[in-house]
Scaffold this active site. Structure first.
Site, mmCIF file in Angstrom:
data_model
loop_
_atom_site.group_PDB
_atom_site.id
_atom_site.type_symbol
_atom_site.label_atom_id
_atom_site.label_comp_id
_atom_site.label_asym_id
_atom_site.label_seq_id
_atom_site.Cartn_x
_atom_site.Cartn_y
_atom_site.Cartn_z
ATOM 1 N N HIS A 190 1.022 -8.321 -1.302
ATOM 2 C CA HIS A 190 0.304 -8.600 -2.673
ATOM 3 C C HIS A 190 0.793 -7.873 -3.836
ATOM 4 O O HIS A 190 0.425 -7.018 -4.285
ATOM 5 C CB HIS A 190 -1.204 -8.390 -2.329
ATOM 6 N N ARG A 212 11.304 4.753 -16.573
ATOM 7 C CA ARG A 212 12.213 5.809 -15.979
ATOM 8 C C ARG A 212 12.067 5.735 -14.221
ATOM 9 O O ARG A 212 13.154 6.190 -13.496
ATOM 10 C CB ARG A 212 11.913 7.342 -16.298
ATOM 11 N N HIS A 217 0.936 -1.261 -0.136
ATOM 12 C CA HIS A 217 -0.111 -0.133 -0.070
ATOM 13 C C HIS A 217 0.783 1.388 0.026
ATOM 14 O O HIS A 217 0.632 2.120 0.708
ATOM 15 C CB HIS A 217 -1.021 -0.094 1.193
ATOM 16 N N ASP A 275 -5.592 -15.173 -8.734
ATOM 17 C CA ASP A 275 -6.927 -15.421 -8.871
ATOM 18 C C ASP A 275 -7.395 -15.002 -10.232
ATOM 19 O O ASP A 275 -8.436 -15.364 -10.784
ATOM 20 C CB ASP A 275 -8.009 -14.954 -7.874
ATOM 21 N N GLY A 276 -6.285 -14.552 -11.088
ATOM 22 C CA GLY A 276 -6.612 -13.978 -12.477
ATOM 23 C C GLY A 276 -7.487 -12.727 -12.221
ATOM 24 O O GLY A 276 -7.787 -12.032 -13.287
ATOM 25 N N ASP A 318 -5.494 -13.525 0.969
ATOM 26 C CA ASP A 318 -6.361 -12.226 1.069
ATOM 27 C C ASP A 318 -7.539 -12.357 1.118
ATOM 28 O O ASP A 318 -8.542 -11.746 1.141
ATOM 29 C CB ASP A 318 -5.698 -11.338 0.092
ATOM 30 N N LEU A 333 -11.264 -3.361 -5.244
ATOM 31 C CA LEU A 333 -11.093 -4.792 -4.576
ATOM 32 C C LEU A 333 -11.006 -4.764 -3.366
ATOM 33 O O LEU A 333 -10.105 -4.006 -2.802
ATOM 34 C CB LEU A 333 -10.113 -5.478 -5.343
ATOM 35 N N ASN A 379 -0.540 -5.155 -6.582
ATOM 36 C CA ASN A 379 -1.461 -4.698 -6.137
ATOM 37 C C ASN A 379 -1.055 -3.476 -5.016
ATOM 38 O O ASN A 379 -0.536 -3.719 -4.216
ATOM 39 C CB ASN A 379 -2.499 -5.605 -5.394
ATOM 40 N N GLY A 417 -10.005 -7.371 -0.458
ATOM 41 C CA GLY A 417 -9.721 -8.904 -0.268
ATOM 42 C C GLY A 417 -9.916 -9.536 -1.589
ATOM 43 O O GLY A 417 -10.139 -8.955 -2.816
#
Length: 386
Positions: A218, A229, A197, A250-251, A277, A310, A221, A312
């Protein structure tokens, strides 16, 4: 009843190699040996399995909930017990209940619950993952922006103290909001520091790894991406050999092509490993759940806030393994290592977890021929049977 248990009847994968016509010997909850079936000691109590295989139990370092319980909503030892039991149905034998960004009071309650879970030896409990609140607003994801804040001296002291009360503590922080000096203090206290994050630059993320961070939360994400650059957080992780990274396979969270590229680019000793997650929906038919007063909807294989963010993942570990094998094309053995040995290494618990070598805790899964979980064993005791 004998103290020695022999599990036989199916091929056994110990984390590195397969053993056929063999038995897994378990003594006092630990792996004693894998021996030819004809060499099982006479005093052993025998358990014969029909069809499929035995593989090491899965290790999940990012589990927000399960069995209808979200750890943020119920930071208690009872909730931890429910979450661990819910994920055992899907082959997870060791996990970190994960607290998403919340108040100081909830963080204190979560740490106390983790301490109690360790004292009570809750099956499957490995420690805690505190994901926030010391994150970046620019990459907040589903975390409540009103609760995100910098780390102060009282936070640092509380975390260092918590590390002495918990078997393992994983902390996700943003590289640009927690100083290298704070990261060094945390790492020296035995805390596994993960970057996530975060909208940090490549330079700031690399400095955080040099200071003692050893993981990314993750991968791809909620982090600055790889650019020509400015390599960002993704670039820093991939170019830091000793760093590990969790991946939501999970795609939906990460495109398969990005997963394939990251696997090619990542050099060891650090590895990319699987996390779920998961939220409270695991093991239930829930279609809605609540986090910090906000509704999360479960639909089409994903969990999302009302604005589409999203929140989780609607994922369990055996499905993540299957995705890596069938969609990404990894050998099944490597997909298994991504769910067992590699997360254990990332947390520094590979002596006890992630494999079935002598001296390891006897955590294993009986899979069917179609790779469905038939039974899960934790410390040599059956924790789940389909």
């Amino acid at each position: 009843m004998s103290d020695l248990l022999a599990i036989a009847g199916v091929p056994i994968f110990d984390g590195q190699a397969w053993h056929k016509d063999a038995a897994l010997l378990i003594e006092f909850g630990m792996v004693s040996a894998i021996v030819p079936s004809g060499d099982v000691p006479a005093r052993a109590e025998r358990v014969h399995l029909d069809g499929g295989s035995i593989v090491p139990g899965f290790v999940d370092l990012q589990v927000n909930g399960g069995g209808g319980v979200l750890f943020n909503n119920d930071p208690s030892v009872g909730a931890i017990r429910t979450i661990c039991a819910a994920h055992a149905r899907f082959g997870t034998t060791a996990l970190l209940p994960t607290l998403i960004t919340d108040t100081v009071a909830i963080n204190i309650a979560a740490i106390a619950a983790g301490h109690a879970a360790a004292q009570q030896a809750v099956p499957g409990f490995l420690g805690l993952h505190l994901e926030g609140p010391h994150l970046s607003l620019a990459r907040k994801g589903t975390h409540d922006p009103a609760l995100i804040r910098p780390m102060d001296d009282s936070d640092l002291a509380r975390l260092v103290a918590a590390a002495t009360d918990l078997p393992n503590l994983l902390l996700t922080v943003a590289a640009e909001t927690v100083t290298p000096q704070q990261i060094t203090t945390l790492a020296r206290a035995g805390i596994t520091v993960s970057l996530g994050h975060s909208d940090a630059s490549f330079a700031d993320a690399s400095a955080a790894y040099a200071a003692g961070a050893s993981m990314a939360t993750h991968l791809f994400n909620a982090m600055s991406q790889l650019g020509n650059r400015e390599p960002g957080m993704v670039g820093a992780l991939l170019s830091t050999p000793r760093a590990h990274a969790g991946l939501i396979a999970d795609g939906i969270h990460v495109h398969p092509a990005a997963i394939e590229l990251a696997l090619r680019a990542k050099t060891g000793p650090g590895h990319i490993f699987l996390v779920t997650d998961a939220m409270s929906q695991t093991g239930t038919e829930l279609t809605e759940l609540t986090l910090n007063g906000r509704t999360i909807t479960r639909a089409n294989g994903a969990l999302r806030l009302a604005d589409g963010t999203l929140a989780g993942a609607d994922l369990d570990m055996i499905d993540a393994v299957e995705f890596m094998h069938t969609r990404i094309g990894l050998p099944f053995e490597e997909a298994l290592r991504m769910a067992s040995l590699y997360p254990a290494r990332a947390l520094g618990v590979e002596g006890d977890h992630g494999h079935l070598s002598p001296g390891a805790i006897a955590n294993f899964v009986h899979l069917s021929h179609s790779r469905k979980v038939q039974a899960t064993w934790i410390a040599g005791t059956e924790a789940y049977r389909a």
